[in-house]
Motif scaffolding. Structure first.
Motif, PDB file in Angstrom:
ATOM      1  N   SER A 241     -35.528  25.305 -17.204  1.00 26.94           N
ATOM      2  CA  SER A 241     -35.497  25.535 -15.758  1.00 26.94           C
ATOM      3  C   SER A 241     -35.105  24.304 -14.960  1.00 26.94           C
ATOM      4  O   SER A 241     -34.678  24.406 -13.814  1.00 26.94           O
ATOM      5  N   GLN A 242     -35.240  23.112 -15.572  1.00 30.28           N
ATOM      6  CA  GLN A 242     -34.988  21.895 -14.810  1.00 30.28           C
ATOM      7  C   GLN A 242     -34.870  20.710 -15.759  1.00 30.28           C
ATOM      8  O   GLN A 242     -35.537  20.671 -16.795  1.00 30.28           O
ATOM      9  N   THR A 243     -34.008  19.752 -15.405  1.00 28.31           N
ATOM     10  CA  THR A 243     -33.956  18.490 -16.143  1.00 28.31           C
ATOM     11  C   THR A 243     -33.871  17.351 -15.144  1.00 28.31           C
ATOM     12  O   THR A 243     -33.142  17.427 -14.160  1.00 28.31           O
ATOM     13  N   VAL A 244     -34.645  16.295 -15.422  1.00 25.42           N
ATOM     14  CA  VAL A 244     -34.650  15.120 -14.547  1.00 25.42           C
ATOM     15  C   VAL A 244     -34.305  13.890 -15.375  1.00 25.42           C
ATOM     16  O   VAL A 244     -34.868  13.690 -16.452  1.00 25.42           O
ATOM     17  N   VAL A 245     -33.370  13.084 -14.898  1.00 25.25           N
ATOM     18  CA  VAL A 245     -33.057  11.791 -15.507  1.00 25.25           C
ATOM     19  C   VAL A 245     -33.602  10.715 -14.570  1.00 25.25           C
ATOM     20  O   VAL A 245     -33.176  10.620 -13.421  1.00 25.25           O
ATOM     21  N   LEU A 246     -34.554   9.942 -15.064  1.00 18.92           N
ATOM     22  CA  LEU A 246     -35.258   8.985 -14.201  1.00 18.92           C
ATOM     23  C   LEU A 246     -34.502   7.655 -14.113  1.00 18.92           C
ATOM     24  O   LEU A 246     -34.914   6.641 -14.689  1.00 18.92           O
ATOM     25  N   ARG A 247     -33.404   7.678 -13.370  1.00 24.65           N
ATOM     26  CA  ARG A 247     -32.562   6.488 -13.237  1.00 24.65           C
ATOM     27  C   ARG A 247     -33.360   5.262 -12.785  1.00 24.65           C
ATOM     28  O   ARG A 247     -33.115   4.138 -13.251  1.00 24.65           O
ATOM     29  N   ASP A 248     -34.301   5.466 -11.880  1.00 20.90           N
ATOM     30  CA  ASP A 248     -35.080   4.346 -11.340  1.00 20.90           C
ATOM     31  C   ASP A 248     -35.802   3.555 -12.427  1.00 20.90           C
ATOM     32  O   ASP A 248     -36.099   2.375 -12.248  1.00 20.90           O
ATOM     33  N   ALA A 249     -36.077   4.212 -13.554  1.00 24.08           N
ATOM     34  CA  ALA A 249     -36.846   3.564 -14.620  1.00 24.08           C
ATOM     35  C   ALA A 249     -36.125   2.328 -15.167  1.00 24.08           C
ATOM     36  O   ALA A 249     -36.752   1.438 -15.737  1.00 24.08           O
ATOM     37  N   ARG A 250     -34.789   2.289 -14.991  1.00 25.94           N
ATOM     38  CA  ARG A 250     -34.046   1.114 -15.467  1.00 25.94           C
ATOM     39  C   ARG A 250     -34.479  -0.153 -14.725  1.00 25.94           C
ATOM     40  O   ARG A 250     -34.263  -1.277 -15.209  1.00 25.94           O
ATOM     41  N   GLY A 251     -35.109   0.044 -13.557  1.00 24.65           N
ATOM     42  CA  GLY A 251     -35.569  -1.107 -12.769  1.00 24.65           C
ATOM     43  C   GLY A 251     -37.082  -1.269 -12.750  1.00 24.65           C
ATOM     44  O   GLY A 251     -37.602  -2.091 -12.000  1.00 24.65           O
ATOM     45  N   GLY A 253     -40.621  -2.562 -13.461  1.00 28.49           N
ATOM     46  CA  GLY A 253     -41.276  -3.773 -13.971  1.00 28.49           C
ATOM     47  C   GLY A 253     -40.316  -4.934 -14.143  1.00 28.49           C
ATOM     48  O   GLY A 253     -39.150  -4.882 -13.744  1.00 28.49           O
ATOM     49  N   LEU A 254     -40.817  -5.984 -14.738  1.00 26.40           N
ATOM     50  CA  LEU A 254     -40.003  -7.179 -14.965  1.00 26.40           C
ATOM     51  C   LEU A 254     -39.159  -7.028 -16.220  1.00 26.40           C
ATOM     52  O   LEU A 254     -38.109  -7.636 -16.335  1.00 26.40           O
ATOM     53  N   LYS A 255     -39.634  -6.222 -17.161  1.00 29.66           N
ATOM     54  CA  LYS A 255     -38.925  -6.041 -18.424  1.00 29.66           C
ATOM     55  C   LYS A 255     -38.768  -4.552 -18.729  1.00 29.66           C
ATOM     56  O   LYS A 255     -39.504  -3.994 -19.543  1.00 29.66           O
ATOM     57  N   PRO A 256     -37.804  -3.916 -18.106  1.00 33.84           N
ATOM     58  CA  PRO A 256     -37.588  -2.492 -18.380  1.00 33.84           C
ATOM     59  C   PRO A 256     -36.863  -2.278 -19.702  1.00 33.84           C
ATOM     60  O   PRO A 256     -36.244  -3.190 -20.247  1.00 33.84           O
ATOM     61  N   SER A 257     -36.942  -1.060 -20.222  1.00 42.59           N
ATOM     62  CA  SER A 257     -36.066  -0.678 -21.329  1.00 42.59           C
ATOM     63  C   SER A 257     -34.652  -0.563 -20.785  1.00 42.59           C
ATOM     64  O   SER A 257     -34.449  -0.398 -19.580  1.00 42.59           O
ATOM     65  N   ASP A 258     -33.665  -0.659 -21.672  1.00 45.83           N
ATOM     66  CA  ASP A 258     -32.285  -0.460 -21.197  1.00 45.83           C
ATOM     67  C   ASP A 258     -31.925   1.038 -21.142  1.00 45.83           C
ATOM     68  O   ASP A 258     -30.858   1.394 -20.651  1.00 45.83           O
ATOM     69  N   HIS A 259     -32.839   1.886 -21.624  1.00 41.45           N
ATOM     70  CA  HIS A 259     -32.673   3.344 -21.497  1.00 41.45           C
ATOM     71  C   HIS A 259     -33.713   3.880 -20.515  1.00 41.45           C
ATOM     72  O   HIS A 259     -34.787   3.299 -20.373  1.00 41.45           O
ATOM     73  N   VAL A 260     -33.418   5.039 -19.915  1.00 37.64           N
ATOM     74  CA  VAL A 260     -34.389   5.680 -19.018  1.00 37.64           C
ATOM     75  C   VAL A 260     -34.843   7.016 -19.608  1.00 37.64           C
ATOM     76  O   VAL A 260     -34.154   7.603 -20.446  1.00 37.64           O
ATOM     77  N   PRO A 261     -36.016   7.491 -19.157  1.00 34.96           N
ATOM     78  CA  PRO A 261     -36.516   8.771 -19.668  1.00 34.96           C
ATOM     79  C   PRO A 261     -35.751   9.969 -19.079  1.00 34.96           C
ATOM     80  O   PRO A 261     -35.256   9.904 -17.952  1.00 34.96           O
TER      81      PRO A 261
END
Length: 267
Positions: A241-251, A253-261
């Motif tokens: 019914s829905q898909t969300v790509v959390l682009r903001d997650a790339r930013g 904290g100080l040490k984010p993953s290079d991928h987002v959920p």
DNA sequence: ATGGCGGATCTTATCCGA
């Protein structure tokens, strides 16, 4: 009644545990599939996830590199792992969950990146990637492969033109070469897998899930690729019914993953 | 310049990812 499934290449689950817990608290997916946990099974922070309400775990860990895990607030039944290319790598784990529409197996994959040169003759890492995809295709062809499944993970391939910041400039770059994208498309056709991310966010829209660490300003330059995927067999995709790509997650904290959920809802 | 960074471990150097 619905179920939500998330995938996230976390690039060290121990380093980013607080970030994952915050993600779980804020978005509450029923199931979270992690890649690149970069720890062994006994180092996996199972207790911390249980205290966050995610008490069910299926972990296929490995020292230093790779490693995948499924954490869930729903019981995980019949968890399993599969080895590819006789490499001893931990790149797959799966488990069955009781979804509103029936028992569903969720597969979590971390497909090899493939190194720099897109040539199997001179680059063993690229050969490994292509061999992995070939073994995966053989598996999908087997009769005992269930029809009701979801597969997620870091596939390390951005299949469509709008899955990369520049189709033209990336045609010879591993992750977007025609050999890889053709192979992934053939793999997708094998079980009529539906790309449930693109079902809700059409191909006309540029969409990325990974941005390099080496970029000076990932957000400003926005030179990303869509390497992470959620696919489902047609019956299950019909419930999505829905898909969300959390682009903001790339930013985050100080040490984010290079991928987002990425989170998909079914039912 | 996307890849002049950021993980883990063999730690002040090296291997790996994409």
């Amino acid at each position: 009644m619905s179920i939500s499934v998330a995938t996230w290449n976390i690039n060290s689950v121990r380093l980013r545990l607080p970030m994952v817990q915050e993600f779980l608290a804020n978005h509450q997916p029923d199931v979270l599939c992690l890649q690149e946990i970069k720890c062994q099974n006994d180092q996996f922070p199972a207790k911390a996830f249980a205290e966050s309400g995610y008490q069910y775990h299926a972990v296929n860990g490995q020292k230093s590199y790779h490693g995948v895990a499924i954490v869930s607030r729903l019981p995980l039944l019949e968890s399993d792992t599969r080895e590819f290319c006789k490499m001893g790598d931990a790149r797959h784990v799966s488990a069955i969950v009781e979804a509103p529409f029936g028992k569903t197996r969720i597969h979590n994959f971390y497909i090899p990146a493939g190194g720099d040169e897109a040539n199997i003759e001179i680059n063993p890492k690229f050969k490994h990637k292509m061999d992995f995809l070939s073994e995966l295709q053989d598996w999908f062809d087997e009769d005992d492969f269930d029809n009701e499944q979801i597969i997620v993970g870091d596939f390390n391939i951005a299949p469509h033109e709008n899955d990369v910041w520049s189709h033209k400039q990336l045609l010879k770059v591993v992750s977007h070469t025609p050999l890889e994208t053709d192979t992934l498309n053939a793999l997708q056709a094998r079980r009529n897998w539906v790309d449930v991310v693109r079902k809700h966010i059409p191909h006309e829209e540029r969409l990325y899930s990974w941005w390099s660490y080496r970029s000076k300003d990932w957000n400003a330059s926005n030179k990303g690729r869509r390497l992470d995927h959620i696919w489902a067999t047609p019956d299950i995709a019909g419930h999505s019914s829905q898909t969300v790509v959390l682009r903001d997650a790339r930013g985050w904290g100080l040490k984010p993953s290079d991928h987002v959920p990425i989170i998909s809802h079914f039912g």
